[in-house]
Design an enzyme around this catalytic site. Structure first.
Site, mmCIF file in Angstrom:
data_model
loop_
_atom_site.group_PDB
_atom_site.id
_atom_site.type_symbol
_atom_site.label_atom_id
_atom_site.label_comp_id
_atom_site.label_asym_id
_atom_site.label_seq_id
_atom_site.Cartn_x
_atom_site.Cartn_y
_atom_site.Cartn_z
ATOM 1 N N ASN A 62 0.833 -1.209 0.000
ATOM 2 C CA ASN A 62 0.000 0.000 0.000
ATOM 3 C C ASN A 62 0.862 1.251 0.000
ATOM 4 O O ASN A 62 1.913 1.314 0.645
ATOM 5 C CB ASN A 62 -1.047 -0.010 1.124
ATOM 6 C CG ASN A 62 -0.517 -0.290 2.500
ATOM 7 O OD1 ASN A 62 0.484 -0.967 2.664
ATOM 8 N ND2 ASN A 62 -1.186 0.225 3.509
ATOM 9 N N GLU A 75 -2.959 -4.562 -3.274
ATOM 10 C CA GLU A 75 -3.433 -5.465 -4.324
ATOM 11 C C GLU A 75 -3.422 -4.767 -5.684
ATOM 12 O O GLU A 75 -3.017 -5.331 -6.700
ATOM 13 C CB GLU A 75 -4.870 -5.932 -4.044
ATOM 14 C CG GLU A 75 -5.045 -6.777 -2.803
ATOM 15 C CD GLU A 75 -5.365 -5.953 -1.564
ATOM 16 O OE1 GLU A 75 -4.758 -4.871 -1.387
ATOM 17 O OE2 GLU A 75 -6.198 -6.398 -0.775
ATOM 18 N N CYS A 112 -10.334 -5.009 0.053
ATOM 19 C CA CYS A 112 -11.429 -4.031 0.070
ATOM 20 C C CYS A 112 -12.283 -4.199 -1.199
ATOM 21 O O CYS A 112 -11.898 -4.886 -2.153
ATOM 22 C CB CYS A 112 -10.872 -2.612 0.156
ATOM 23 S SG CYS A 112 -10.234 -1.987 -1.408
ATOM 24 N N CYS A 115 -10.612 -3.344 -4.591
ATOM 25 C CA CYS A 115 -9.633 -4.359 -5.042
ATOM 26 C C CYS A 115 -10.340 -5.620 -5.519
ATOM 27 O O CYS A 115 -9.903 -6.268 -6.474
ATOM 28 C CB CYS A 115 -8.649 -4.675 -3.922
ATOM 29 S SG CYS A 115 -7.512 -3.309 -3.606
HETATM 30 N N1 THU Z 1 -5.325 -1.600 2.329
HETATM 31 C C1 THU Z 1 -4.754 -2.402 1.383
HETATM 32 O O1 THU Z 1 -3.641 -2.140 0.919
HETATM 33 N N2 THU Z 1 -5.428 -3.495 0.987
HETATM 34 C C2 THU Z 1 -6.643 -3.889 1.488
HETATM 35 O O2 THU Z 1 -7.198 -4.871 1.029
HETATM 36 C C3 THU Z 1 -7.265 -3.136 2.575
HETATM 37 C C4 THU Z 1 -6.642 -1.833 2.881
HETATM 38 C C5 THU Z 1 -4.577 -0.419 2.775
HETATM 39 C C6 THU Z 1 -5.143 0.895 2.310
HETATM 40 C C7 THU Z 1 -4.613 1.824 3.375
HETATM 41 O O3 THU Z 1 -3.292 2.227 3.008
HETATM 42 C C8 THU Z 1 -4.524 0.965 4.602
HETATM 43 O O4 THU Z 1 -4.563 -0.377 4.175
HETATM 44 C C9 THU Z 1 -5.650 1.209 5.588
HETATM 45 O O5 THU Z 1 -6.888 1.104 4.990
#
Ligand code: THU
Length: 162
Positions: A62, A75, A112, A115
């Protein structure tokens, strides 16, 4: 009126010892990517690693931003990198892992909605189910075969053409 019921399925493994080498490798790569996540605002570090049908592995993590919505999930970093460099090559599997120092992530983190929709797009394109491996801060691993188990009744591009 009729009520339709949809069932979703996932498998839970305890540790990686019973998993195929390919899965173990992807989880290792995802943890490696997780270590380099840029998450100074949430302190929630996510790593993703996917294998394409041509055996090439792409990692992502992320990437947050001071203007919060400008950030992007692990993702999508991995999936968009793969599609940018190897367009049209199916994604066979993706591992997603997460950790935070703020609390204990006992259960795996599931992708999420955005994604899930992005994974659905590439799975629909290739016509082959993507294997999804998820792990948090415990030896519990969830294995999901195909995006329909994460996003039932998904929207896909075919509906735009009718
Ligand atoms: N996040 C992801 O990278 N993938 C997910 O499936 C859920 C959330 C990240 C986004 C943000 O940087 C942090 O987690 C908190 O939401």
């Amino acid at each position: 009126m009729i009520t339709h019921t949809l069932t979703v399925a996932y498998t839970e493994a305890s540790g990686t010892s019973n998993l195929p080498d390919d899965d173990r490798k992807l989880l290792e790569e995802a943890w490696h990517a997780c270590d380099s996540a840029y998450a100074p605002y949430s302190n929630f570090h996510v790593g993703a690693s996917l294998r394409l049908a041509n055996h090439i592995i792409f990692n992502g993590n992320n990437q947050e931003n001071a203007a919060y919505p400008s950030g992007i999930c692990a993702e999508r970093v991995a999936v968009f990198s793969a599609s940018a460099l190897h367009p049209g090559v199916p994604i066979e599997s993706i591992a997603v892992v997460a950790k935070t120092e703020v609390f204990n992530l006992a259960v795996p983190v599931t992708p999420c909605g955005a994604c899930r929709q992005v994974l659905a797009e590439y799975e629909t394109l290739s016509g082959k189910p993507i294997r999804i491996l998820l792990q948090g801060n415990s030896d519990k691993i969830w294995i999901i075969e195909g995006i329909a188990n994460l996003l039932p009744l998904m929207f896909h591009g075919g509906e735009l053409k009718k």
